[in-house]
Design a protein around this motif. Structure first.
Motif, PDB file in Angstrom:
ATOM      1  N   LEU A 170       0.807  -1.266   0.026  1.00 44.93           N
ATOM      2  CA  LEU A 170       0.096   0.055  -0.110  1.00 44.93           C
ATOM      3  C   LEU A 170       0.991   1.103   0.061  1.00 44.93           C
ATOM      4  O   LEU A 170       0.681   2.274  -0.693  1.00 44.93           O
ATOM      5  CB  LEU A 170      -1.055   0.098   1.211  1.00 44.93           C
ATOM      6  CG  LEU A 170      -2.054   1.157   1.365  1.00 44.93           C
ATOM      7  CD1 LEU A 170      -3.108   1.117   0.269  1.00 44.93           C
ATOM      8  CD2 LEU A 170      -2.615   0.958   2.757  1.00 44.93           C
ATOM      9  N   VAL A 171       1.890   1.241   0.791  1.00 45.57           N
ATOM     10  CA  VAL A 171       2.849   2.425   0.834  1.00 45.57           C
ATOM     11  C   VAL A 171       3.483   2.544  -0.677  1.00 45.57           C
ATOM     12  O   VAL A 171       3.760   3.759  -1.174  1.00 45.57           O
ATOM     13  CB  VAL A 171       3.999   2.157   1.819  1.00 45.57           C
ATOM     14  CG1 VAL A 171       5.062   3.343   1.928  1.00 45.57           C
ATOM     15  CG2 VAL A 171       3.250   2.215   3.220  1.00 45.57           C
ATOM     16  N   LEU A 172       4.184   1.587  -0.976  1.00 42.03           N
ATOM     17  CA  LEU A 172       4.552   1.558  -2.432  1.00 42.03           C
ATOM     18  C   LEU A 172       3.575   2.014  -3.497  1.00 42.03           C
ATOM     19  O   LEU A 172       4.113   2.818  -4.503  1.00 42.03           O
ATOM     20  CB  LEU A 172       5.508   0.455  -2.870  1.00 42.03           C
ATOM     21  CG  LEU A 172       6.558  -0.127  -1.917  1.00 42.03           C
ATOM     22  CD1 LEU A 172       6.804  -1.725  -2.266  1.00 42.03           C
ATOM     23  CD2 LEU A 172       7.874   0.748  -2.489  1.00 42.03           C
ATOM     24  N   ASP A 173       2.333   1.531  -3.467  1.00 39.73           N
ATOM     25  CA  ASP A 173       1.548   2.351  -4.251  1.00 39.73           C
ATOM     26  C   ASP A 173       1.103   3.762  -4.235  1.00 39.73           C
ATOM     27  O   ASP A 173       1.210   4.672  -4.995  1.00 39.73           O
ATOM     28  CB  ASP A 173       0.101   1.329  -4.253  1.00 39.73           C
ATOM     29  CG  ASP A 173       0.146   0.102  -4.527  1.00 39.73           C
ATOM     30  OD1 ASP A 173       1.211  -0.249  -5.252  1.00 39.73           O
ATOM     31  OD2 ASP A 173      -0.548  -0.793  -4.177  1.00 39.73           O
ATOM     32  N   ALA A 174       1.140   4.173  -2.916  1.00 39.20           N
ATOM     33  CA  ALA A 174       0.866   5.632  -2.480  1.00 39.20           C
ATOM     34  C   ALA A 174       1.940   6.399  -3.135  1.00 39.20           C
ATOM     35  O   ALA A 174       1.982   7.638  -3.632  1.00 39.20           O
ATOM     36  CB  ALA A 174       0.900   5.799  -1.198  1.00 39.20           C
ATOM     37  N   VAL A 175       3.144   5.882  -2.854  1.00 41.00           N
ATOM     38  CA  VAL A 175       4.408   6.355  -3.414  1.00 41.00           C
ATOM     39  C   VAL A 175       4.501   6.677  -5.085  1.00 41.00           C
ATOM     40  O   VAL A 175       4.634   7.720  -5.553  1.00 41.00           O
ATOM     41  CB  VAL A 175       5.978   6.021  -3.238  1.00 41.00           C
ATOM     42  CG1 VAL A 175       7.187   6.430  -3.655  1.00 41.00           C
ATOM     43  CG2 VAL A 175       5.837   5.987  -1.616  1.00 41.00           C
ATOM     44  N   ALA A 176       4.100   5.488  -5.676  1.00 41.42           N
ATOM     45  CA  ALA A 176       3.931   5.502  -7.036  1.00 41.42           C
ATOM     46  C   ALA A 176       3.186   6.367  -7.631  1.00 41.42           C
ATOM     47  O   ALA A 176       3.359   7.008  -8.524  1.00 41.42           O
ATOM     48  CB  ALA A 176       3.713   4.028  -7.627  1.00 41.42           C
ATOM     49  N   ASP A 177       1.834   6.742  -6.883  1.00 40.89           N
ATOM     50  CA  ASP A 177       0.787   7.764  -7.299  1.00 40.89           C
ATOM     51  C   ASP A 177       1.077   9.267  -7.147  1.00 40.89           C
ATOM     52  O   ASP A 177       0.506  10.042  -7.519  1.00 40.89           O
ATOM     53  CB  ASP A 177      -0.531   7.191  -6.628  1.00 40.89           C
ATOM     54  CG  ASP A 177      -0.986   5.931  -6.911  1.00 40.89           C
ATOM     55  OD1 ASP A 177      -0.569   5.616  -8.079  1.00 40.89           O
ATOM     56  OD2 ASP A 177      -1.971   5.406  -6.380  1.00 40.89           O
ATOM     57  N   PRO A 188      -4.741   8.387   0.025  1.00 44.71           N
ATOM     58  CA  PRO A 188      -3.842   7.155   0.299  1.00 44.71           C
ATOM     59  C   PRO A 188      -2.811   6.963   1.473  1.00 44.71           C
ATOM     60  O   PRO A 188      -2.634   5.972   2.001  1.00 44.71           O
ATOM     61  CB  PRO A 188      -2.871   6.752  -0.991  1.00 44.71           C
ATOM     62  CG  PRO A 188      -3.636   7.923  -2.031  1.00 44.71           C
ATOM     63  CD  PRO A 188      -4.057   9.089  -1.493  1.00 44.71           C
ATOM     64  N   TRP A 189      -2.405   8.054   1.892  1.00 44.35           N
ATOM     65  CA  TRP A 189      -1.407   8.244   3.202  1.00 44.35           C
ATOM     66  C   TRP A 189      -2.453   8.092   4.238  1.00 44.35           C
ATOM     67  O   TRP A 189      -1.884   7.622   5.317  1.00 44.35           O
ATOM     68  CB  TRP A 189      -0.728   9.408   3.212  1.00 44.35           C
ATOM     69  CG  TRP A 189       0.338   9.403   2.189  1.00 44.35           C
ATOM     70  CD1 TRP A 189       0.471  10.100   0.910  1.00 44.35           C
ATOM     71  CD2 TRP A 189       1.456   8.379   1.901  1.00 44.35           C
ATOM     72  NE1 TRP A 189       1.508   9.637   0.063  1.00 44.35           N
ATOM     73  CE2 TRP A 189       2.186   8.675   0.672  1.00 44.35           C
ATOM     74  CE3 TRP A 189       2.034   7.627   2.609  1.00 44.35           C
ATOM     75  CZ2 TRP A 189       3.111   7.918   0.376  1.00 44.35           C
ATOM     76  CZ3 TRP A 189       3.180   6.676   2.569  1.00 44.35           C
ATOM     77  CH2 TRP A 189       3.679   7.204   1.201  1.00 44.35           C
ATOM     78  N   ARG A 225      -1.614   5.426   7.219  1.00 40.29           N
ATOM     79  CA  ARG A 225      -1.469   5.759   8.726  1.00 40.29           C
ATOM     80  C   ARG A 225      -2.509   5.182   9.485  1.00 40.29           C
ATOM     81  O   ARG A 225      -2.190   4.703  10.658  1.00 40.29           O
ATOM     82  CB  ARG A 225      -1.719   7.283   8.766  1.00 40.29           C
ATOM     83  CG  ARG A 225      -1.094   7.646  10.037  1.00 40.29           C
ATOM     84  CD  ARG A 225      -1.420   9.455  10.124  1.00 40.29           C
ATOM     85  NE  ARG A 225      -2.356   9.911   9.621  1.00 40.29           N
ATOM     86  CZ  ARG A 225      -3.796   9.778  10.429  1.00 40.29           C
ATOM     87  NH1 ARG A 225      -3.718   9.438  11.559  1.00 40.29           N
ATOM     88  NH2 ARG A 225      -4.742  10.571   9.639  1.00 40.29           N
ATOM     89  N   THR A 226      -3.735   4.836   8.853  1.00 44.92           N
ATOM     90  CA  THR A 226      -4.570   4.153   9.685  1.00 44.92           C
ATOM     91  C   THR A 226      -4.998   2.769   9.573  1.00 44.92           C
ATOM     92  O   THR A 226      -5.927   2.083   9.897  1.00 44.92           O
ATOM     93  CB  THR A 226      -6.135   4.887   9.721  1.00 44.92           C
ATOM     94  OG1 THR A 226      -6.363   4.720   8.161  1.00 44.92           O
ATOM     95  CG2 THR A 226      -5.906   6.455   9.978  1.00 44.92           C
TER      96      THR A 226
END
Length: 228
Positions: free
Chosen positions: A149-156, A201-202, A206-207
């Protein structure tokens, strides 16, 4: 033989089957520098201890008190053999040179996924950030999903993370946490990314259910030791 280098490790090297991270508390910036020199002196005077060790890197904490150690082992068995035959004499000599070192923790990991350095990106990281993400025991099986999920958020969000060179997510073998090792262009680039308004996404990152908390630390690469 053993050679000192200022080149950062290739954290995504597929030969690394057992990455280890550990932290020492040494107390002051002056003792940080002394400890780095003691470690490199002890290692450079000896032959490279194992074909199963790809590299060993030291980082000084921006808190002025800690050292981060990162060793890249092919297997845990190679590390255990090193412990039986080489580690204690090296630690004894280091402790003689810098008395009072506190060895806080040693973590064993498996790298899950990475946002690797882009092709042609020759930036030298000016900041290393590690973030430990602790999970509830019931959420151990969801650690990989959280990292994805983090890597997807970074890519977006490529603009917001343009100062990020790479990020490498490791799952602890004890099931308790994730460790993210991230290379940033500079302290300023990291601070700007942290200060940017939080996007949807973040909020989900976080939650995420089962996450107990986050612990972040900042480091500068001080020295690497590699086989010559």
């Amino acid at each position: 033989m053993t050679r000192r280098t200022q080149t950062h490790p290739d954290v995504a090297d597929p030969r690394t089957g057992a990455p280890f991270f550990s932290t020492w508390r040494v107390g002051t910036p002056e003792r940080q520098a002394r400890a780095v020199e003691a470690v490199t002196h002890v290692w450079e005077r000896r032959s490279w201890p194992s074909a199963g060790l790809l590299g060993y890197h030291l980082y000084t904490g921006h808190d002025g008190s800690t050292l981060l150690h990162h060793s890249q082992w092919g297997t845990e068995q190679a590390y255990e053999a090193f412990v039986r035959t080489h580690r204690q004499e090296r630690n004894d000599e280091i402790d003689t040179a810098v008395p009072g070192i506190e060895r806080l923790w040693l973590g064993r990991y498996r790298r899950h996924r990475s946002r690797e350095r882009a092709t042609g990106d020759v930036r030298v990281p000016g900041l290393i950030v590690t973030v430990r993400i602790d999970f509830e025991p019931s959420a151990t099986e969801h650690r990989a999903d959280w990292a994805d999920l983090v890597l997807d958020a970074v890519a977006d969000d490529p603009v917001g993370h343009r100062g990020l060179i790479s990020a490498h997510f490791h799952l602890s073998t004890d099931g308790s946490h994730v460790l993210n090792y991230a290379e940033w262009e500079s302290v300023q680039a990291y601070d700007e990314a942290v200060a940017a308004p939080e996007k949807e996404p973040w909020e989900r990152v976080r939650t995420y259910p089962g996450v107990r908390g986050f612990t972040g630390s900042r480091f500068t690469h001080a020295a690497g030791l590699v086989p010559d």
